[in-house]
Design an enzyme around this catalytic site. Structure first.
Site, PDB file in Angstrom:
ATOM      1  CG  ASP A   3       0.880  -4.129   0.141  1.00  0.00           C
ATOM      2  OD1 ASP A   3       1.042  -5.815   0.916  1.00  0.00           O
ATOM      3  OD2 ASP A   3       1.579  -3.714   0.530  1.00  0.00           O
ATOM      4  CG  ASP A  53       0.902  -0.117   1.349  1.00  0.00           C
ATOM      5  OD1 ASP A  53       1.322  -1.386   2.158  1.00  0.00           O
ATOM      6  OD2 ASP A  53       1.539  -1.620   0.294  1.00  0.00           O
ATOM      7  CG  ASN A  74      -0.001  -4.954   4.006  1.00  0.00           C
ATOM      8  OD1 ASN A  74       1.306  -6.163   5.034  1.00  0.00           O
ATOM      9  ND2 ASN A  74       0.013  -3.760   3.164  1.00  0.00           N
ATOM     10  CB  THR A 115       5.066   0.694  -1.142  1.00  0.00           C
ATOM     11  OG1 THR A 115       3.672   0.310  -2.109  1.00  0.00           O
ATOM     12  CG2 THR A 115       5.560   1.034  -1.429  1.00  0.00           C
ATOM     13  CG  PHE A 144       4.916  -8.822   4.558  1.00  0.00           C
ATOM     14  CD1 PHE A 144       4.362  -8.055   3.381  1.00  0.00           C
ATOM     15  CD2 PHE A 144       4.062  -9.890   4.759  1.00  0.00           C
ATOM     16  CE1 PHE A 144       2.561  -8.985   3.035  1.00  0.00           C
ATOM     17  CE2 PHE A 144       3.170 -10.199   4.242  1.00  0.00           C
ATOM     18  CZ  PHE A 144       2.135  -9.870   3.647  1.00  0.00           C
ATOM     19  CG  ASN A 145       6.362  -6.133   0.252  1.00  0.00           C
ATOM     20  OD1 ASN A 145       5.163  -5.582   1.020  1.00  0.00           O
ATOM     21  ND2 ASN A 145       6.556  -4.535   0.965  1.00  0.00           N
ATOM     22  CG  HIS A 165       7.553  -1.368   6.665  1.00  0.00           C
ATOM     23  ND1 HIS A 165       8.764  -1.498   7.244  1.00  0.00           N
ATOM     24  CD2 HIS A 165       6.708  -1.821   8.144  1.00  0.00           C
ATOM     25  CE1 HIS A 165       8.581  -2.366   8.667  1.00  0.00           C
ATOM     26  NE2 HIS A 165       7.154  -2.518   8.605  1.00  0.00           N
ATOM     27  CG  ASP A 166       4.393   0.625   2.217  1.00  0.00           C
ATOM     28  OD1 ASP A 166       3.531   0.201   2.830  1.00  0.00           O
ATOM     29  OD2 ASP A 166       5.739  -0.329   2.010  1.00  0.00           O
TER      30      ASP A 166
HETATM   31  O1  RIB Z   1       7.754  -5.670   5.927  1.00  0.00           O
HETATM   32  C1  RIB Z   1       6.457  -4.354   5.579  1.00  0.00           C
HETATM   33  C2  RIB Z   1       6.248  -4.777   4.644  1.00  0.00           C
HETATM   34  O2  RIB Z   1       4.719  -5.399   4.803  1.00  0.00           O
HETATM   35  C3  RIB Z   1       5.259  -2.932   3.976  1.00  0.00           C
HETATM   36  O3  RIB Z   1       5.479  -2.255   2.599  1.00  0.00           O
HETATM   37  C4  RIB Z   1       3.929  -3.685   4.502  1.00  0.00           C
HETATM   38  O4  RIB Z   1       2.780  -3.186   3.825  1.00  0.00           O
HETATM   39  C5  RIB Z   1       3.365  -4.722   4.002  1.00  0.00           C
HETATM   40  O5  RIB Z   1       3.271  -4.920   3.104  1.00  0.00           O
HETATM   41 CA    CA Z   2       2.947  -2.389   1.610  1.00  0.00          CA
END
Ligand code: RIB
Ligand code: CA
Length: 305
Positions: A9, A14, A38, A124, A165-166, A233-234
């Site tokens: 996303d 990403d 996102n 991701t 979040f994901n 993160h990704d």
């Molecule tokens: O929590 C972080 C994740 O949420 C990452 O993948 C960021 O791109 C968002 O999608």
């Molecule tokens: Ca992401």
């Protein structure tokens, strides 16, 4: 050469993960699919195409657009972090390649079943496309080597005190994925919040080459950046794929909360008390943050336009 399918996303981190994967000789990206997360899926699709086009790989790496919303939960974006476009900070020029006509799930099914080797799935964003794929085409599971998923946390969340979040975006999809019986490596906040890209790293990549300038500009506009740096993160999923030796993992059974105040929490059966000692995930619990920064700089240095 590891064959991978990236479901994402974009999203600044990403985009950074995709940039590294597109340029690494040991990774063969068979398909990129996009999902609402996102920002809306029309924007995440455009952003994936922008990155692929930036590296002139529009003919080699195709993109299929996926789910416009989570399975059940209302859609909530993270534009406050990534900008309204989902990838603020850099002006990408040039006409973009077209996405595939197929939906993400149709393209995932086609590519996975046609592959002569097992594929590693690298989600991701939220796992909505993955859940739909497993529900509609369960036969793909036998051709997936493993899932290396950014998401979840054994500790504090970033959407609530419990949820990342994901997983928060689509907890029902996450539960489907964790119950699918496919080997999973959970790359959660437990490691992504430890391995911040430092501000020194960002300064160094800016002057390396055009890719370093682009990545510096979008990463520097990440809403979560602070005086200590910024979590990409990704990118940690690609780091794990290429250098698992820099991560520590523990095997747990992961359940996902799908209701109530802890909705989206990834709960680990850390005593092995509730699933007869069975586990469904290797959970990343520690990471060499310096090695991550050094590796990321090496990747950017080697990016060819
Ligand atoms: O929590 C972080 C994740 O949420 C990452 O993948 C960021 O791109 C968002 O999608
Ligand atoms: Ca992401």
């Amino acid at each position: 050469m590891t064959k991978i399918l990236m479901d994402m996303d974009p999203g600044i981190d990403d985009a950074a993960a995709l940039s590294v994967a597109l340029n690494h000789p040991d990774l063969d990206i068979k398909l990129v699919t996009t999902v609402a997360g996102n920002v809306t899926v029309d924007k995440t699709t455009i952003n994936a195409l922008k990155i692929i086009n930036f590296f002139n790989q529009g003919d080699q790496v195709r993109v299929a657009a996926g789910a416009v919303q989570p399975l059940i939960k209302p859609f909530e974006d993270a534009a406050r972090i990534h900008g309204e476009s989902g990838m603020r900070g850099y002006d990408f020029t040039g006409s973009l390649p077209d996405p595939l006509e197929e939906t993400a799930v149709e393209a995932m099914h086609r590519v996975i079943m046609a592959s002569d080797e097992p594929i590693t799935l690298v989600p991701t964003g939220s796992y909505t496309n993955v859940a739909l794929l497993f529900s509609q085409y369960p036969e793909v599971k036998t051709k997936i080597e493993k899932i290396v998923a950014m998401g979840g946390t054994l500790g504090r969340g970033n959407m609530t005190s419990a949820a990342e979040f994901n997983v928060f975006t689509d907890p029902h999809a996450a539960q489907v994925m964790y119950q699918a019986g496919v080997p999973i490596v959970m790359v959660g906040l437990d490691v992504t919040h430890k391995a911040l890209l430092t501000n020194e790293t960002l300064q160094e990549i800016e002057g390396m080459n055009p890719a370093g300038k682009m990545l510096h500009d979008i990463i520097s506009s990440d809403g979560d950046k602070n005086e200590n740096g910024v979590a990409m993160h990704d990118v940690n999923t690609i780091f794990y794929l290429l250098h698992p030796e820099f991560m520590t993992t523990k095997d747990y059974w992961i359940d996902v909360q799908t209701e109530g105040p802890a909705n989206g929490e990834t709960v680990a059966d850390i005593r092995g008390a509730y699933h007869d000692g069975k586990t469904n995930a290797q959970v990343c619990v520690d990471i060499d943050a310096q090695a991550f920064n050094d590796w990321f700089k090496e990747q950017v240095q080697a990016m060819k336009m």
